[in-house]
Design an enzyme around this catalytic site. Structure first.
Site, PDB file in Angstrom:
ATOM      1  N   ARG A 138      37.865  35.538  37.172  1.00  0.00           N
ATOM      2  CA  ARG A 138      38.650  36.436  36.063  1.00  0.00           C
ATOM      3  C   ARG A 138      40.132  36.157  36.384  1.00  0.00           C
ATOM      4  O   ARG A 138      40.782  37.362  36.419  1.00  0.00           O
ATOM      5  CB  ARG A 138      38.208  37.984  36.685  1.00  0.00           C
TER       6      ARG A 138
ATOM      7  N   ARG B  85      43.280  40.927  32.305  1.00  0.00           N
ATOM      8  CA  ARG B  85      44.021  42.056  32.135  1.00  0.00           C
ATOM      9  C   ARG B  85      45.159  42.162  33.380  1.00  0.00           C
ATOM     10  O   ARG B  85      45.999  43.266  32.926  1.00  0.00           O
ATOM     11  CB  ARG B  85      43.284  43.352  32.224  1.00  0.00           C
TER      12      ARG B  85
ATOM     13  N   ARG C  82      46.494  39.451  23.525  1.00  0.00           N
ATOM     14  CA  ARG C  82      45.211  39.984  23.265  1.00  0.00           C
ATOM     15  C   ARG C  82      45.447  41.357  22.603  1.00  0.00           C
ATOM     16  O   ARG C  82      44.317  42.125  21.761  1.00  0.00           O
ATOM     17  CB  ARG C  82      44.471  40.389  24.318  1.00  0.00           C
TER      18      ARG C  82
ATOM     19  N   ASP D 160      33.341  34.819  27.711  1.00  0.00           N
ATOM     20  CA  ASP D 160      32.440  35.936  28.388  1.00  0.00           C
ATOM     21  C   ASP D 160      30.950  35.512  28.421  1.00  0.00           C
ATOM     22  O   ASP D 160      30.585  34.362  27.612  1.00  0.00           O
ATOM     23  CB  ASP D 160      32.361  37.177  27.655  1.00  0.00           C
TER      24      ASP D 160
ATOM     25  N   TYR E 217      21.766  43.034  30.596  1.00  0.00           N
ATOM     26  CA  TYR E 217      22.373  43.359  29.521  1.00  0.00           C
ATOM     27  C   TYR E 217      21.610  43.428  28.409  1.00  0.00           C
ATOM     28  O   TYR E 217      21.504  44.626  27.589  1.00  0.00           O
ATOM     29  CB  TYR E 217      23.687  42.526  29.059  1.00  0.00           C
TER      30      TYR E 217
HETATM   31  O1  CP3 Z   1      39.117  34.207  34.203  1.00  0.00           O
HETATM   32  C1  CP3 Z   1      38.054  34.125  34.164  1.00  0.00           C
HETATM   33  O2  CP3 Z   1      37.398  34.166  35.267  1.00  0.00           O
HETATM   34  C2  CP3 Z   1      37.318  33.761  32.719  1.00  0.00           C
HETATM   35  C3  CP3 Z   1      36.961  35.132  31.952  1.00  0.00           C
HETATM   36  C4  CP3 Z   1      35.717  35.773  32.291  1.00  0.00           C
HETATM   37  C5  CP3 Z   1      35.636  36.881  31.515  1.00  0.00           C
HETATM   38  N1  CP3 Z   1      34.283  37.216  31.560  1.00  0.00           N
HETATM   39  C6  CP3 Z   1      36.301  37.504  30.581  1.00  0.00           C
HETATM   40  C7  CP3 Z   1      36.322  38.912  30.242  1.00  0.00           C
HETATM   41  C8  CP3 Z   1      34.378  35.511  32.840  1.00  0.00           C
HETATM   42  C9  CP3 Z   1      34.112  34.490  33.895  1.00  0.00           C
HETATM   43  C10 CP3 Z   1      33.444  36.412  32.382  1.00  0.00           C
HETATM   44  C11 CP3 Z   1      32.170  36.571  32.902  1.00  0.00           C
HETATM   45  C12 CP3 Z   1      31.490  37.914  32.878  1.00  0.00           C
HETATM   46  N2  CP3 Z   1      31.320  38.958  32.075  1.00  0.00           N
HETATM   47  C13 CP3 Z   1      30.759  38.316  34.078  1.00  0.00           C
HETATM   48  C14 CP3 Z   1      30.355  37.556  35.312  1.00  0.00           C
HETATM   49  C15 CP3 Z   1      31.598  37.471  36.204  1.00  0.00           C
HETATM   50  C16 CP3 Z   1      31.559  39.006  36.954  1.00  0.00           C
HETATM   51  O3  CP3 Z   1      32.767  39.509  36.717  1.00  0.00           O
HETATM   52  O4  CP3 Z   1      30.568  39.327  37.569  1.00  0.00           O
HETATM   53  C17 CP3 Z   1      30.166  39.447  33.689  1.00  0.00           C
HETATM   54  C18 CP3 Z   1      29.124  40.321  34.329  1.00  0.00           C
HETATM   55  C19 CP3 Z   1      30.602  39.890  32.393  1.00  0.00           C
HETATM   56  C20 CP3 Z   1      30.249  40.875  31.435  1.00  0.00           C
HETATM   57  C21 CP3 Z   1      31.482  41.797  31.309  1.00  0.00           C
HETATM   58  N3  CP3 Z   1      32.430  41.674  30.270  1.00  0.00           N
HETATM   59  C22 CP3 Z   1      32.308  42.818  31.984  1.00  0.00           C
HETATM   60  C23 CP3 Z   1      31.593  43.689  33.223  1.00  0.00           C
HETATM   61  C24 CP3 Z   1      33.365  43.190  31.508  1.00  0.00           C
HETATM   62  C25 CP3 Z   1      34.553  43.994  31.840  1.00  0.00           C
HETATM   63  C26 CP3 Z   1      34.422  45.389  30.965  1.00  0.00           C
HETATM   64  C27 CP3 Z   1      35.701  46.188  31.146  1.00  0.00           C
HETATM   65  O5  CP3 Z   1      36.472  46.215  30.026  1.00  0.00           O
HETATM   66  O6  CP3 Z   1      36.001  46.681  32.389  1.00  0.00           O
HETATM   67  C28 CP3 Z   1      33.425  42.280  30.230  1.00  0.00           C
HETATM   68  C29 CP3 Z   1      34.629  41.864  29.317  1.00  0.00           C
HETATM   69  C30 CP3 Z   1      35.483  40.976  29.495  1.00  0.00           C
HETATM   70  N4  CP3 Z   1      35.323  39.590  29.941  1.00  0.00           N
HETATM   71  C31 CP3 Z   1      36.783  41.184  29.819  1.00  0.00           C
HETATM   72  C32 CP3 Z   1      37.626  39.758  30.040  1.00  0.00           C
HETATM   73  C33 CP3 Z   1      38.824  39.411  30.565  1.00  0.00           C
HETATM   74  C34 CP3 Z   1      37.828  42.386  29.636  1.00  0.00           C
HETATM   75  C35 CP3 Z   1      37.855  42.500  28.176  1.00  0.00           C
HETATM   76  C36 CP3 Z   1      39.326  42.576  27.695  1.00  0.00           C
HETATM   77  O7  CP3 Z   1      40.326  42.076  28.631  1.00  0.00           O
HETATM   78  O8  CP3 Z   1      39.722  43.391  26.565  1.00  0.00           O
END
Ligand code: CP3
Length: 365
Positions: free
Chosen positions: A48, A52, A61, A97, A172
């Protein structure tokens, strides 16, 4: 944006990256560490790292929904490059994602800000399974395009592709959204093992197809995120999850790109996760990296594992914890420095930049 018509004044390279087709990603510290070869310094990247915590991410974004941004190659490339420019990390991770391939085959889902992936109609019956059709590379042509841009723009910095592992995706889909206890997922796993196995098998095929798209477009390594599998006991993992994860790793073995496997709270599963076929196993902060290596066994590199919350402490405390990890990793065959889970949204980006410099300096050989 391509390697040749980059906008004026926009830095795109890391200090150890050289633009152009001849750029040698293969000998980068990150890929060398994955292969357990000697490295000039311990490579470091952050799960990640794009997202953000970066003001430049929040800016691009601003008016674009998460899943929409994942389908725009120009934005994906820009967001993927942001942490590479800023922090000088040793690898980029493709911005996307884990639910993107599910969305691409028509599953009705969205990513709700501050919540995570939400599935309109959860998958709980055999009839529901039919909604999970195979992934065609054409479904994600924007991924091929974005990876193409990135492999050019990144020069010598390798690109990590990724996907969600079958168990975490199933959680999910079955729960309909994020879950603390995974009760419906486990109810299906224990209550209808045959349907569960078929669900995970379909997800394995989708995941494998999605990783292949990224590798064939130029990704230099792949990470399989089984973020929530730490909710399971080892016997259940072995019986109900490992076959599907093994299928994914087997499907991409022939490409020869390093395969990383990671989950949270997986201390008791590290050996079994390694057995599933990864070349590198990621550990969270609950198990020291030398102990993780012992549990995983010989022939695999270890990735991790600073607690992401430590980055909220003063710089001296962060450095003390990082030094502790580097010390524990000293005798390992291969170590990639990372956090034990993703960067938390409120992290001060400067703390990440400083940490990269610290790891590089204090692991120089
Ligand atoms: O920089 C990186 O690592 C690449 C980006 C990345 C995202 N999601 C972007 C994202 C990666 C590798 C993921 C994988 C992901 N998504 C996982 C596995 C990694 C982990 O953290 O365990 C999981 C479980 C998800 C599911 C998911 N998607 C979650 C739990 C969330 C966060 C919800 C929140 O808003 O707190 C997302 C949304 C998400 N995926 C965001 C980002 C940058 C946030 C959304 C935003 O910026 O508006």
């Amino acid at each position: 944006m391509s390697g040749n018509d980059r906008p004026e004044g926009q830095p795109t390279q890391t200090s150890h990256a050289v633009a152009g087709a001849a750029a040698d990603k293969t000998s980068s510290p990150f890929l060398r560490a994955c292969r357990r070869e000697p490295v000039p310094h311990t490579p470091v990247w952050f799960m990640r790292q794009a997202g953000r915590s970066l003001p430049e991410y929040r800016k691009v974004r601003e008016d674009i929904a998460m899943l929409d941004s994942c389908m725009r190659p120009d934005l994906v490339a820009e967001i993927t490059l942001q942490p590479v420019r800023r922090h000088k990390v040793d690898a980029a991770i493709y911005f996307s994602d884990i639910v993107v391939p599910l969305k691409a085959i028509g599953v009705d889902l969205d990513i709700k800000p501050g919540v995570g992936p939400v599935v309109e109609k959860p998958i709980r019956t055999r009839a529901d399974l039919e909604r999970l059709r195979p992934l065609d590379p054409e479904d994600v042509s924007y991924v091929t395009e974005a990876v193409g841009i990135l492999t050019r723009e990144l020069g010598a910095t390798p690109l990590i592709g990724f996907a969600g592992a079958p168990f975490t995706l199933a959680s999910y889909l079955v729960e309909g959204g994020p879950s603390k206890n995974h009760e419906r997922t486990k109810a299906l796993m224990y209550g209808d093992p045959e349907l569960w196995a078929d669900l995970l098998d379909r997800l394995a095929d989708i995941t494998a197809a999605f990783l292949k798209v990224q590798i064939e477009a130029g990704a230099n390594a792949v990470q399989l995120f089984d973020s929530w599998v730490g909710a399971l006991a080892p016997d259940d993992y072995r019986r109900s999850v490992q076959p599907a994860s093994r299928k994914v790793f087997g499907a991409v073995a022939g490409y020869g790109v390093p395969r990383i496997h990671f989950g949270v709270g997986t201390g008791e599963l590290l050996g079994l996760m390694g057995e599933a076929g990864a070349d590198v196993v990621g550990a969270d902060w609950r198990v020291p990296v030398d102990e993780a290596a012992r549990r995983v066994g010989p022939g695999k590199a270890i990735q991790g594992n600073l607690d992401p919350a430590v980055l909220f402490a003063p710089r001296e405390a962060v450095e003390r914890q990082a030094a502790h990890i580097l010390q524990a990793a000293r005798g390992l065959e291969g170590h990639i420095f990372n956090l034990g889970h993703g960067v938390l949204p409120d992290t001060d980006p400067q703390a990440l930049t400083d940490l990269v410099a610290y790891v590089h300096e204090h692991s120089a050989r």
